[in-house]
Design a protein around this motif. Structure first.
Motif, PDB file in Angstrom:
ATOM      1  N   ASN A 227      45.007 -13.870  21.803  1.00  0.00           N
ATOM      2  CA  ASN A 227      44.034 -13.229  20.915  1.00  0.00           C
ATOM      3  C   ASN A 227      44.751 -12.365  19.887  1.00  0.00           C
ATOM      4  O   ASN A 227      45.517 -11.473  20.236  1.00  0.00           O
ATOM      5  CB  ASN A 227      43.041 -12.386  21.731  1.00  0.00           C
ATOM      6  CG  ASN A 227      43.739 -11.387  22.636  1.00  0.00           C
ATOM      7  OD1 ASN A 227      44.594 -11.761  23.430  1.00  0.00           O
ATOM      8  ND2 ASN A 227      43.366 -10.126  22.537  1.00  0.00           N
ATOM      9  N   LYS A 228      44.518 -12.657  18.636  1.00  0.00           N
ATOM     10  CA  LYS A 228      45.101 -11.906  17.537  1.00  0.00           C
ATOM     11  C   LYS A 228      44.028 -11.264  16.658  1.00  0.00           C
ATOM     12  O   LYS A 228      44.214 -10.161  16.148  1.00  0.00           O
ATOM     13  CB  LYS A 228      45.986 -12.820  16.689  1.00  0.00           C
ATOM     14  CG  LYS A 228      47.161 -13.421  17.449  1.00  0.00           C
ATOM     15  CD  LYS A 228      47.954 -14.371  16.573  1.00  0.00           C
ATOM     16  CE  LYS A 228      49.109 -15.010  17.359  1.00  0.00           C
ATOM     17  NZ  LYS A 228      49.869 -15.975  16.518  1.00  0.00           N
TER      18      LYS A 228
ATOM     19  N   THR B 169      48.206   2.880  18.435  1.00  0.00           N
ATOM     20  CA  THR B 169      47.421   1.843  19.087  1.00  0.00           C
ATOM     21  C   THR B 169      46.086   2.473  19.461  1.00  0.00           C
ATOM     22  O   THR B 169      45.806   3.615  19.096  1.00  0.00           O
ATOM     23  CB  THR B 169      48.124   1.290  20.345  1.00  0.00           C
ATOM     24  OG1 THR B 169      48.163   2.318  21.355  1.00  0.00           O
ATOM     25  CG2 THR B 169      49.548   0.843  20.041  1.00  0.00           C
ATOM     26  N   ARG B 170      45.285   1.751  20.208  1.00  0.00           N
ATOM     27  CA  ARG B 170      43.979   2.280  20.601  1.00  0.00           C
ATOM     28  C   ARG B 170      44.105   3.535  21.459  1.00  0.00           C
ATOM     29  O   ARG B 170      43.235   4.406  21.428  1.00  0.00           O
ATOM     30  CB  ARG B 170      43.197   1.200  21.357  1.00  0.00           C
ATOM     31  CG  ARG B 170      41.763   1.564  21.701  1.00  0.00           C
ATOM     32  CD  ARG B 170      41.080   0.440  22.442  1.00  0.00           C
ATOM     33  NE  ARG B 170      39.730   0.768  22.814  1.00  0.00           N
ATOM     34  CZ  ARG B 170      38.666   0.571  22.044  1.00  0.00           C
ATOM     35  NH1 ARG B 170      38.835   0.018  20.851  1.00  0.00           N
ATOM     36  NH2 ARG B 170      37.463   0.887  22.451  1.00  0.00           N
TER      37      ARG B 170
ATOM     38  N   TYR C 259      41.016 -10.258  17.554  1.00  0.00           N
ATOM     39  CA  TYR C 259      40.304  -9.198  18.271  1.00  0.00           C
ATOM     40  C   TYR C 259      41.190  -8.680  19.398  1.00  0.00           C
ATOM     41  O   TYR C 259      41.853  -9.460  20.088  1.00  0.00           O
ATOM     42  CB  TYR C 259      38.974  -9.707  18.837  1.00  0.00           C
ATOM     43  CG  TYR C 259      38.058 -10.322  17.802  1.00  0.00           C
ATOM     44  CD1 TYR C 259      37.376  -9.524  16.897  1.00  0.00           C
ATOM     45  CD2 TYR C 259      37.884 -11.702  17.724  1.00  0.00           C
ATOM     46  CE1 TYR C 259      36.540 -10.077  15.935  1.00  0.00           C
ATOM     47  CE2 TYR C 259      37.047 -12.267  16.775  1.00  0.00           C
ATOM     48  CZ  TYR C 259      36.383 -11.451  15.878  1.00  0.00           C
ATOM     49  OH  TYR C 259      35.556 -12.005  14.928  1.00  0.00           O
ATOM     50  N   THR C 260      41.166  -7.376  19.601  1.00  0.00           N
ATOM     51  CA  THR C 260      41.969  -6.778  20.666  1.00  0.00           C
ATOM     52  C   THR C 260      41.346  -7.077  22.024  1.00  0.00           C
ATOM     53  O   THR C 260      40.155  -7.409  22.135  1.00  0.00           O
ATOM     54  CB  THR C 260      42.065  -5.259  20.475  1.00  0.00           C
ATOM     55  OG1 THR C 260      40.757  -4.681  20.599  1.00  0.00           O
ATOM     56  CG2 THR C 260      42.640  -4.919  19.106  1.00  0.00           C
ATOM     57  N   SER C 261      42.141  -6.937  23.057  1.00  0.00           N
ATOM     58  CA  SER C 261      41.640  -7.157  24.417  1.00  0.00           C
ATOM     59  C   SER C 261      40.547  -6.164  24.758  1.00  0.00           C
ATOM     60  O   SER C 261      39.609  -6.487  25.499  1.00  0.00           O
ATOM     61  CB  SER C 261      42.794  -7.048  25.417  1.00  0.00           C
ATOM     62  OG  SER C 261      43.783  -8.027  25.162  1.00  0.00           O
ATOM     63  N   GLU C 262      40.635  -4.933  24.216  1.00  0.00           N
ATOM     64  CA  GLU C 262      39.603  -3.928  24.478  1.00  0.00           C
ATOM     65  C   GLU C 262      38.262  -4.357  23.909  1.00  0.00           C
ATOM     66  O   GLU C 262      37.211  -4.051  24.486  1.00  0.00           O
ATOM     67  CB  GLU C 262      40.011  -2.576  23.890  1.00  0.00           C
ATOM     68  CG  GLU C 262      41.164  -1.887  24.603  1.00  0.00           C
ATOM     69  CD  GLU C 262      42.514  -2.450  24.204  1.00  0.00           C
ATOM     70  OE1 GLU C 262      43.523  -2.037  24.804  1.00  0.00           O
ATOM     71  OE2 GLU C 262      42.563  -3.292  23.286  1.00  0.00           O
TER      72      GLU C 262
END
Length: 717
Positions: free
Chosen positions: A53-54, A523-524, A56-59
């Motif tokens: 996934n690029k 980052t997040r 959209y983030t995993s979160e």
């Protein structure tokens, strides 16, 4: 046919459909079972992740699926055998549907060729899941036309169209297209077009991976604010509510003014609920006069509060208060508050705690000798000539102190007006007049202000008037007032004291300082924060028996060092300092025989600069509650005009700390490393008759440890 027959037929048909659906679900469930016939019931999800996934983030992706991972403790093998953490079990049906959910989410975002596979590792009790995503080429917005803004001025048109959620070159995300439409309508309502309409159209060329979007806007007529209907007031006069509304009759309509009016009503604390909007019962799209509806629910008009706490430099502290809202009508708020600190070490509540749980205060004979207190009676008046203004009048009596520096006792009053601009920048102007005195060590007056005679020192310690006129501007742009991770916070302050506004001769000065902090998310969950602070002091020259000098009261000077600036130093340790030792521990040659008997007294400075940089990262355990910080602080504090006595030296101290989330802000433990020797300063000896004698101009007490610990609540900046 009797009337009841159609109803019976419908019920029978629904029953047949329900049975068929039940059979279909059972058949689908049977088909979804693993080929080895092992049941997924009871399998604990020990891992859940995404690969490939690029866009959209995993979160973000984890919020679109039903399957959720167990808590951090339940995932870590080191704690698994202890049974810690919340365990979540696998639902095979939801798991298979999650593949469809992810596929649909990506296709809504313009990734029509997305493929979602799963990699599952199972044991008898546990399961690890990885969604492998092949995104493919997205459909890109090739053309985006917006029609209908031709009647607006170029500047207004540019404002309406800037920074839209979806623009040319972006993947064709239908969610962003809807967000763009909502954004345009909201902006049109803010510029006085409440009747605006928007029509959307789009075409997608799957072969060329291109999308063409067209918006047609019908702005509608310009509108002005009409009368406001007030509902829900019982004890508060409705005219008070009208006075606090930003949207006044006859003004150009703006949806932003309605939101601002609602926020101001909440800020008065008179209402537990407030809603300001268009009166849709009296208005229809196309009308040029927009009536306003205000609905409120009054809050309790009496409030009692109390609290207790502990601080390293305060020992035990506590406070209480009583508030009367809408006092004598007009929305005024009367508040009586009292607080005290140094409880347990300062007379009359001296319980000897400095020998136990408050050991730091043994080194503070000035600030911790007496109990600190503050009693304030204030009257706040919202809507002072404008909905954006709040006026506060206060009477106070207090005793406050700064660790090892001074003790200030005073009574007085203040008159303050705060204006919050439409861009939410609070500006406060305050006039303060107090009658009091400041107690500080005699050697501070002698070493830095050339006031060495008893008459001069008594004059500086005597009671007098202190009148100040100050302005304070704050620009809060952080995303969280307690723990910001994005944005910036600026503050600027200027204080002027002069005989022209009521001060005595010995309390005239001008002080300016600023504090600029920035927060950047790497980052997040990782934040890089940095800050710059600085300040300057001026004062006219004052004549003493020993000469003339620019004197600034100790309670108005700058002090650096401690948990919120340069953390490698103890509180107020960085900067000019004076050392004192009893004459029995000084030899005839001026050598100190017992450095443990040397006391240090910070004298502050008239110029300072501080810079901080800090990296905040989540902990591997409880990342949402516990974080680590790695920082480097630098600062200097000196006395302009006495550079030979207090040279400007920049000190840099690195360190690390831990942050634990609490409702009051992060509880913070920091450890700073200090590679420097103690600051040099003049050494005086106290004679048996109380006189002070200079032993040497440059003395430095030994440093006990290179590491300085700080425990407090709230981020350093």
């Amino acid at each position: 046919m009797p009337p009841s027959y159609p109803l019976i037929r419908r019920l029978a048909l629904l029953g047949v459909i329900g049975v068929a659906g039940s059979v279909g679900v059972r058949a689908g469930a049977a088909q979804a079972r693993p080929s080895d016939n092992r049941s997924a019931a009871g399998l604990v999800i020990r891992g859940l992740g995404f690969k490939g996934n690029k866009a959209y983030t995993s979160e973000v992706l984890v919020t679109t699926i039903a399957t959720t991972a167990s808590s951090a403790f339940a995932r870590l093998w080191i704690f698994r055998w202890m049974g810690l953490g919340e365990k979540r079990q696998l639902d095979e049906l939801d798991f298979r549907r999650d593949v469809l959910r992810l596929t649909a989410y990506y296709r809504e975002g313009g990734y029509l060729d997305v493929r979602v596979d799963t990699l599952v590792k199972r044991t008898a009790k546990d399961v690890w899941i990885t969604f492998r995503i092949t995104e493919g080429r997205p459909v890109v917005v090739d053309t985006f036309t917006i029609q209908g803004f031709e009647s607006f001025a170029p500047h207004t048109r540019a404002t309406l169209l800037q920074d839209l959620p979806l623009e040319v070159g972006d993947p064709f995300d239908r969610r962003m297209m809807l967000a763009t439409a909502d954004t345009l309508l909201a902006r049109l309502r803010d510029v006085g077009r409440p009747s605006a309409q928007l029509f959307r159209s789009f075409t997608v060329d799957r072969a060329r991976r291109r999308a063409v979007i067209g918006f047609e806007v019908i702005p509608g007529p310009a509108a002005v604010v009409g009368t406001a209907s007030i509902n829900g007031v019982i004890q508060v006069d409705s005219e008070v509510v009208r006075r606090l509304l930003v949207a006044q009759p006859g003004q150009p309509f703006s949806q932003r003014d309605l939101y601002e009016s609602q926020r101001i009503l909440y800020r008065t604390e008179l209402f537990r609920f407030a809603a300001v909007g268009i009166d849709t019962l009296q208005w229809a799209p196309g009308d040029t006069i927009v009536p306003i509806s205000v609905r409120v629910s009054e809050a309790p008009f009496r409030r009692i509060r109390a609290g207790v706490g502990y601080g390293t430099n305060d020992c035990f502290r506590g406070g209480a208060g009583w508030t009367a809202r809408n006092w004598l009508g007009g929305g005024r708020q009367l508040d009586l508050s009292a607080r005290a600190s140094k409880i347990g070490v300062g007379a009359p509540a001296d319980w000897g705690l400095e020998r136990g749980i408050c050991p730091e205060l043994k080194r503070d004979p000035i600030g911790s000798e007496l109990l600190n207190y503050n009693t304030t009676l204030s009257l706040r008046h919202p809507g002072f000539f404008s909905p954006f203004n709040t006026q506060t009048t206060a009477l106070f009596g207090e005793r406050r102190s700064e660790w090892q520096v001074y003790r200030r006792e005073e009574v007085g009053g203040s008159f303050a007006v705060q204006r919050e601009t439409p861009k939410r920048i609070p500006i406060t102007a305050t006039y303060r007049l107090a009658w009091g005195r400041t107690t500080a060590p005699s050697i501070t007056f002698c070493a830095y202000f050339n006031a060495c005679t008893g008459a001069d020192i008594n004059a500086l310690r005597s009671r007098g008037r202190l009148a100040t006129l100050s302005a304070f501007v704050r620009v809060p742009r952080g995303n969280d007032p307690l723990d910001p991770t994005r944005g910036h916070n600026y503050s600027f302050e200027a204080v002027w004291s002069s005989r022209l506004i009521g001060s005595d001769r010995l309390t005239e000065f001008t002080r300016v300082q600023s504090d600029l902090a920035w927060y950047h998310p790497l980052t997040r969950s990782v934040t890089l924060a940095w800050r710059i602070r600085g300040g300057l002091l001026w004062s006219p020259r004052t004549s003493f028996d020993s000469g003339s000098v620019s004197f600034v009261p100790p309670d108005q000077r700058f002090y650096v060092g401690g948990p919120n600036d340069v953390r490698g130093f103890d509180r107020n340790e960085l900067g000019p300092v004076v050392y004192v030792v009893p004459d029995t521990f000084v030899t005839a040659g001026g050598e100190v025989t017992d450095t443990g008997r040397v006391q240090s007294f910070p004298s502050g400075g008239n110029t300072f600069a501080v810079a901080n940089i800090e990296l905040r990262i989540p902990s591997p355990i409880w990342p949402s509650r516990v974080r680590f910080a790695f920082f480097t602080d630098a600062g200097t504090l000196f006395e302009r005009g006495k550079v030979s006595l207090t040279p400007a030296k920049i000190r840099v101290t690195p360190g690390a700390g831990i942050r634990i989330a609490t409702p009051l802000g992060p509880a913070r433990v920091d450890v700073g490393y200090n590679p420097y020797a103690r600051v040099e300063g003049p050494l005086y000896k106290i004679e048996t008759n109380g006189d002070l004698t200079l032993v040497r101009d440059a003395f430095s007490a030994p440093r006990g440890s290179r590491y300085t610990f700080h425990i407090t609540v709230g981020q350093a900046f």
